[in-house]
Design a protein around this motif. Structure first.
Motif, PDB file in Angstrom:
ATOM      1  N   ASN A 156      24.254   6.253 -34.798  1.00  7.49           N
ATOM      2  CA  ASN A 156      24.767   5.749 -33.522  1.00  7.49           C
ATOM      3  C   ASN A 156      26.280   5.488 -33.521  1.00  7.49           C
ATOM      4  O   ASN A 156      26.893   5.385 -32.476  1.00  7.49           O
ATOM      5  CB  ASN A 156      23.985   4.503 -33.061  1.00  7.49           C
ATOM      6  N   ASN A 161      25.015   6.388 -27.289  1.00  7.92           N
ATOM      7  CA  ASN A 161      25.101   4.984 -27.702  1.00  7.92           C
ATOM      8  C   ASN A 161      26.356   4.320 -27.143  1.00  7.92           C
ATOM      9  O   ASN A 161      26.336   3.169 -26.737  1.00  7.92           O
ATOM     10  CB  ASN A 161      25.074   4.891 -29.230  1.00  7.92           C
ATOM     11  N   CYS A 204      18.126   3.071 -30.520  1.00  5.79           N
ATOM     12  CA  CYS A 204      19.498   3.097 -31.045  1.00  5.79           C
ATOM     13  C   CYS A 204      19.750   2.026 -32.114  1.00  5.79           C
ATOM     14  O   CYS A 204      20.551   2.225 -33.025  1.00  5.79           O
ATOM     15  CB  CYS A 204      20.491   2.931 -29.901  1.00  5.79           C
ATOM     16  N   GLU A 233      25.758   3.575 -23.512  1.00  2.25           N
ATOM     17  CA  GLU A 233      24.876   2.417 -23.405  1.00  2.25           C
ATOM     18  C   GLU A 233      25.661   1.122 -23.543  1.00  2.25           C
ATOM     19  O   GLU A 233      25.518   0.198 -22.764  1.00  2.25           O
ATOM     20  CB  GLU A 233      23.804   2.478 -24.508  1.00  2.25           C
ATOM     21  N   LYS A 234      26.530   1.104 -24.553  1.00  2.00           N
ATOM     22  CA  LYS A 234      27.284  -0.127 -24.831  1.00  2.00           C
ATOM     23  C   LYS A 234      28.232  -0.480 -23.698  1.00  2.00           C
ATOM     24  O   LYS A 234      28.485  -1.649 -23.425  1.00  2.00           O
ATOM     25  CB  LYS A 234      28.078   0.020 -26.137  1.00  2.00           C
TER      26      LYS A 234
END
Length: 217
Positions: free
Chosen positions: A203, A209, A197, A212-213
């Motif tokens: 992204n 993404n 990423c 994920e963050k």
DNA sequence: CTCCAGAACA
DNA sequence: TGTTCTGGAG
């Protein structure tokens, strides 16, 4: 779910992917061949096999077997000795035999009847080598669409009608060839099983993404 | 839908 | 060592 996706997101994906692809196109030898027999053979060599591993084997193969007849004449071919999955040799022999009996068809329905040629190879051959619109679906396509557009996938997603329709919608009518090459290269370089990423130009709008963050699974 | 090969991975 | 993967075929 998917019908609610904004067209902006889809267009963002298509545009940026094609853009990325034109800057990262890898000139594998089978991407340039005018020999349709070699193009189909390459797809079989590439199944579950690293493309870089295939390059030399493919080049040698083309030298040795300019036509399906040449390949059939070889009673002990060893194309797959260094690639593994050796059952593909027999498959390729069957394919070669068929190709001595008939021309390579130019539509999916007929292509799929060839031994060793299924949905994936048929679509790849049509789009990439004949420049005929076709939707390429493989595990990489499932992965990148699922991540970017944010829906769950499993090993059977590739065969689901809703997914096929979604993939059809994403594949641009005019730029399908460039788009398909871009997807192949992008999923090999960036949207890998272990995603990269931090190097991904898409992204900003990628659902995966975001998750994920936020530390979600 | 399920099954398969058999390499890659955990 | 066991499990997963993946395009084709039944």
């Amino acid at each position: 779910m998917l019908t609610q996706l904004s067209n902006q997101k889809i267009e963002f994906f298509q545009l940026n992917l094609i853009n990325w692809g034109s800057n990262h196109f890898v000139d594998f030898p089978w991407r340039y061949t005018e020999n349709h027999w070699h193009a189909l053979a390459a797809e079989i060599m590439l199944q579950r096999t690293n493309a870089n591993q295939v390059i030399n084997v493919y080049k040698e193969f083309c030298e040795k077997y300019p036509s399906p007849e040449d390949y059939i004449d070889d009673k002990a071919p060893n194309t797959f000795n260094s690639l593994g999955l050796k059952w593909r040799e027999e498959l390729l022999q069957k394919l070669a035999y068929f190709l001595t009996l008939q021309e390579i068809p130019k539509n999916k329905k007929e292509l799929i009847k060839l031994p060793g040629v299924g949905e994936y190879i048929a679509a790849a051959f049509l789009s990439l080598h004949l420049n005929i619109i076709a939707t390429i679906i493989d595990s990489n396509v499932v992965r990148v669409y699922g991540r970017f557009f944010g829906f769950p996938t499993d090993s059977e997603t590739r065969r689901k009608k809703w997914f096929i329709e979604f993939a059809n919608k994403l594949t641009p009518l005019d730029n399908h060839r460039r788009y398909n090459y871009a997807v192949i290269d992008f999923t090999r370089e960036i949207c890998r099983p272990k995603p990269q990423c931090h190097r991904c130009l898409l992204n900003k709008y990628c659902s995966f993404n975001f998750r994920e963050k936020r530390g979600e699974k």
